[in-house]
Design a protein around this motif. Structure first.
Motif, mmCIF file in Angstrom:
data_model
loop_
_atom_site.group_PDB
_atom_site.id
_atom_site.type_symbol
_atom_site.label_atom_id
_atom_site.label_comp_id
_atom_site.label_asym_id
_atom_site.label_seq_id
_atom_site.Cartn_x
_atom_site.Cartn_y
_atom_site.Cartn_z
ATOM 1 N N THR A 7 0.837 -1.217 0.000
ATOM 2 C CA THR A 7 0.000 0.000 0.000
ATOM 3 C C THR A 7 0.865 1.258 0.000
ATOM 4 O OG1 THR A 7 -1.697 -1.187 1.233
ATOM 5 C CG2 THR A 7 -1.819 1.217 1.245
ATOM 6 N N TRP A 8 1.897 1.212 0.870
ATOM 7 C CA TRP A 8 2.811 2.364 0.938
ATOM 8 C C TRP A 8 3.530 2.588 -0.381
ATOM 9 C CZ3 TRP A 8 3.582 6.549 3.533
ATOM 10 C CH2 TRP A 8 4.782 7.227 3.437
ATOM 11 N N SER A 9 3.931 1.493 -1.044
ATOM 12 C CA SER A 9 4.635 1.598 -2.333
ATOM 13 C C SER A 9 3.712 2.198 -3.393
ATOM 14 C CB SER A 9 5.134 0.214 -2.768
ATOM 15 O OG SER A 9 6.039 -0.293 -1.833
ATOM 16 N N SER A 10 2.440 1.771 -3.395
ATOM 17 C CA SER A 10 1.488 2.312 -4.373
ATOM 18 C C SER A 10 1.252 3.798 -4.142
ATOM 19 C CB SER A 10 0.150 1.558 -4.279
ATOM 20 O OG SER A 10 0.355 0.192 -4.558
ATOM 21 N N LEU A 11 1.127 4.173 -2.860
ATOM 22 C CA LEU A 11 0.901 5.585 -2.543
ATOM 23 C C LEU A 11 2.083 6.451 -2.967
ATOM 24 C CD1 LEU A 11 -0.926 7.688 -1.199
ATOM 25 C CD2 LEU A 11 0.193 7.157 0.980
ATOM 26 N N CYS A 12 3.288 5.907 -2.713
ATOM 27 C CA CYS A 12 4.495 6.649 -3.120
ATOM 28 C C CYS A 12 4.559 6.816 -4.631
ATOM 29 C CB CYS A 12 5.747 5.927 -2.601
ATOM 30 S SG CYS A 12 5.945 6.041 -0.806
ATOM 31 N N ALA A 13 4.201 5.731 -5.326
ATOM 32 C CA ALA A 13 4.227 5.802 -6.792
ATOM 33 C C ALA A 13 3.210 6.845 -7.316
ATOM 34 C CB ALA A 13 3.927 4.415 -7.378
ATOM 35 N N TYR A 14 2.043 6.873 -6.676
ATOM 36 C CA TYR A 14 1.000 7.824 -7.105
ATOM 37 C C TYR A 14 1.436 9.269 -6.849
ATOM 38 C CZ TYR A 14 -3.502 10.182 -7.289
ATOM 39 O OH TYR A 14 -4.532 11.031 -7.583
ATOM 40 N N VAL A 15 2.021 9.496 -5.655
ATOM 41 C CA VAL A 15 2.506 10.846 -5.319
ATOM 42 C C VAL A 15 3.628 11.248 -6.250
ATOM 43 C CG1 VAL A 15 3.646 12.220 -3.538
ATOM 44 C CG2 VAL A 15 1.773 10.672 -2.911
ATOM 45 N N MET A 16 4.517 10.280 -6.540
ATOM 46 C CA MET A 16 5.639 10.576 -7.450
ATOM 47 C C MET A 16 5.129 10.948 -8.843
ATOM 48 S SD MET A 16 8.851 10.950 -7.704
ATOM 49 C CE MET A 16 9.417 10.172 -6.192
#
Length: 639
Positions: A7-16
């Motif tokens: 979940t954290w990885s997906s959120l980071c990817a979306y923010v990036m």
């Protein structure tokens, strides 16, 4: 443990991803905010415009509610489906106004239709408008003699006949909602806006016959113009009063008809395009085509043949561009102003003459280097010897015309002044002129009104009085007859009566010059008589004039000269002018304070044989070479 990491990885990817595309995001946001601001601004502006409209000055369209119910019910506004704009135009002004009105109505989100009355059948269609939700606007001009223009002739005739037809119900057009806007020249006081009045009268008869006659109210758009004029006048008077109060001045407020310049910016532009050199605020000068022709050795005008002027040394000018007529054959297509009295600012005659000479010399200089121009005549042309006060307008209207004539004679410049026979007192008060012309364009009251379209109500009496005033002059006088085929060539006996009234020394008879198509005139080439037709007319006219004979001819101008027999000395014509002798006589006249007078017989000169009627040259000076132009374009210059 794996789920939170994913979940954290997906959120980071979306923010990036948002960070990497931040530029596009900012642009979309800015665009959205900008659109929102524009919408708010336009909405506010529209609301403000609606609030600022002068509602008190605009007629309101309301439902037809019986008079007795007005007290107990609220008046509702009528739903308008569209606006139909009808126009009848002769020169295009009404059509232009109709198009402007249509564009203005379009801003109200109402469908509009512009209709030429020429293409509209009121017998079949107009009654339908009384039951429709349309508002009909009629823009109609008043043309010659208080009649409608040709395009609106049938519509107006139908309207008048229907209103007077007992078989047609007086409520035939009941319910028709309309406005009338009349166009015309207010100087035609006796027939100004008579067509507008026809629309109002016939409609009021129809609406007034019903009980409660205020069911249909005429909305006169012209009233809005009058209201605006009063508002402007009141505003100007208030501003002047405030200014006077501030300065402590007791100066009175000027009248509404405060003198203004005759040449408006639009008029200046139009006349400049026609080749005029405008002088001051009401004068002009232009180079005559015969001046250019004689510079090139291609012959002079009819005045050269008849009276011996040197065409290349003749200046054509006027101290007044305004006229009291709107002749159908006007070669200026009515671009000049009209009036019955001098109501403009006035320039001094000395300034007018000086600038006229300078502008004329400038135009002569422009001919240097033109193929065929003779050097000797170009040099002579720089010194003006004759002045034709016949350019355009009515020179005699100029209040200082006598002073202007004196200035010409002081410079040894002869004067040829043309008047349209509407100012008899001014003719009587004229100082000696080398040759004084009166335009006699018709011989009956009706034909004169149709051809000259004069502004004066008493134009015919003024015309007759002008001819009587001409008979009192001692110097050379001329009737100038312009023949318009199918208009004034059948009035021989009437012309003969007018000759006996004015007793002119000479009568110039000239075929009308076609000046091209004009919305202000219905003349065509069919109205231009052939030279042989002019000769035939003159022969018949002379048979009715005891004491007159045909003296000269200028075939190239389609013109003949009839002269009194007193100018035939020992069998030879003396229609030419001794200009040096004339200036000598004028000087003696002025030095004696007008006591030592002189007559037309005192400054005559022999007419050369080539200028006499019946000569082989037919009025063309053999010293020049006649030039025949092929496929020539129209040229409306010349005196």
């Amino acid at each position: 443990m794996d789920a939170p990491v994913e979940t954290w990885s997906s959120l980071c990817a979306y923010v990036m991803s948002l960070w990497l595309n931040r530029f596009y995001i900012y642009s979309c946001a800015a665009l959205g905010v900008g659109l929102w601001i524009c919408i708010q601004f336009l909405s506010k502006a529209k609301k403000q415009n609606g609030d600022h409209l002068p509602k008190s000055n605009l007629p309101q369209i309301m439902l037809d509610v019986p008079a007795g119910e007005h007290k107990n019910s609220q008046i509702n506004k009528v739903h308008v489906v569209g606006v139909k704009i009808f126009y009848g135009s002769q020169t295009g002004t009404a059509k232009r106004f109709a198009q402007i009105l249509a564009e203005a109505v379009a801003f109200l989100s109402l469908p509009t239709e512009v209709i030429d009355m020429r293409d509209y059948d009121p017998d079949d269609c107009l009654v339908d408008e009384s039951t429709s939700k349309n508002v009909c606007v009629f823009l109609v001009a008043t043309y010659t003699d208080g009649k409608p223009p040709e395009s609106a002739g049938w519509f107006c005739k139908w309207l008048e006949e229907t209103a007077n037809d007992f078989r047609v119900s007086k409520t035939y057009l009941n319910g028709l909602r309309y406005a009338v806007f009349g166009l015309g020249n207010s100087l035609y006081a006796d027939c100004y806006n008579t067509e507008k009045e026809l629309f109002e009268t016939t409609s009021e008869e129809e609406s007034g016959s019903e009980e409660g006659g205020n069911a249909n109210v005429v909305v006169d758009v012209e009233d809005l113009g009058r209201m605006m004029d009063h508002m402007k006048k009141a505003k100007r008077e208030r501003e002047l009063s405030e200014e006077a109060a501030k300065t402590g001045s007791s100066q009175q407020i000027p009248e509404e008809d405060e003198r203004r310049e005759m040449i408006t910016p639009a008029l200046r532009e139009a006349l400049t395009k026609q080749g005029y050199r405008l002088i001051g605020s009401h004068s002009g000068v232009k180079l005559c085509r015969w001046t250019k022709a004689m510079l090139r050795g291609r012959g002079g005008c009819y005045k050269h043949t008849f009276y011996g002027i040197e065409s290349h040394r003749c200046m054509e000018t006027t101290p007044s561009l305004a006229c009291a007529n709107k002749c159908i054959f006007c070669w200026r297509h009515h671009t000049n102003p009209v009036g019955t009295a001098w109501r403009w600012k006035m320039d001094q005659p000395k300034m007018i003459l000086q600038e006229a000479l300078e502008n004329h010399q400038s135009l002569i200089k422009q001919c240097r280097g033109v193929p065929g121009v003779r050097g000797d005549r170009l040099e002579e042309g720089m010194v003006v010897k004759h002045c034709a006060l016949s350019l355009v307008g009515e020179p005699i209207m100029y209040p200082e015309i006598n002073q202007f004539l004196k200035l010409l004679h002081h410079r040894n410049i002869s004067s040829f002044l043309v008047t349209n026979a509407q100012f008899p007192e001014e003719i009587r008060n004229l100082e000696p002129v080398t040759q004084l012309y009166v335009s006699v364009d018709a011989s009956t009251r009706d034909s004169l009104k149709k051809i000259d379209r004069p502004l004066f109500k008493d134009f015919w009496q003024r015309f007759l009085d002008s001819l009587k005033a001409l008979a009192e002059k001692q110097q050379r006088t001329v009737y100038r007859l312009t023949l318009v085929k199918a208009w004034n060539v059948e009035e021989l006996k009437s012309y003969a009566e007018l000759v006996s009234l004015g007793q002119p020394d000479f009568i110039e008879v000239k075929g009308v010059t076609y000046c091209g198509e004009s919305s202000a005139s219905s003349l065509t080439m069919a109205n231009v008589p052939w030279h042989e037709e002019v000769v035939h007319f003159v022969r018949e006219l002379v048979n009715l004039l005891p004491g007159y004979e045909i003296a000269c001819e200028h075939e190239h101008s389609n013109c003949l000269l009839v002269a009194h027999e007193k100018f035939k000395v020992r069998g030879e014509w003396h229609t030419w002018i001794d200009y040096d002798r004339f200036h000598e006589l004028v000087r003696k006249y002025e030095q004696s304070g007008g006591i030592q007078t002189f007559t037309s017989a005192d400054y005559t000169a022999p007419t050369p044989q080539w200028a006499v009627f019946g000569a082989r040259e037919r009025g063309f000076d053999p010293a020049d070479t006649r030039f025949q132009r092929r496929n020539r374009s129209k040229d409306i210059s010349g005196c």
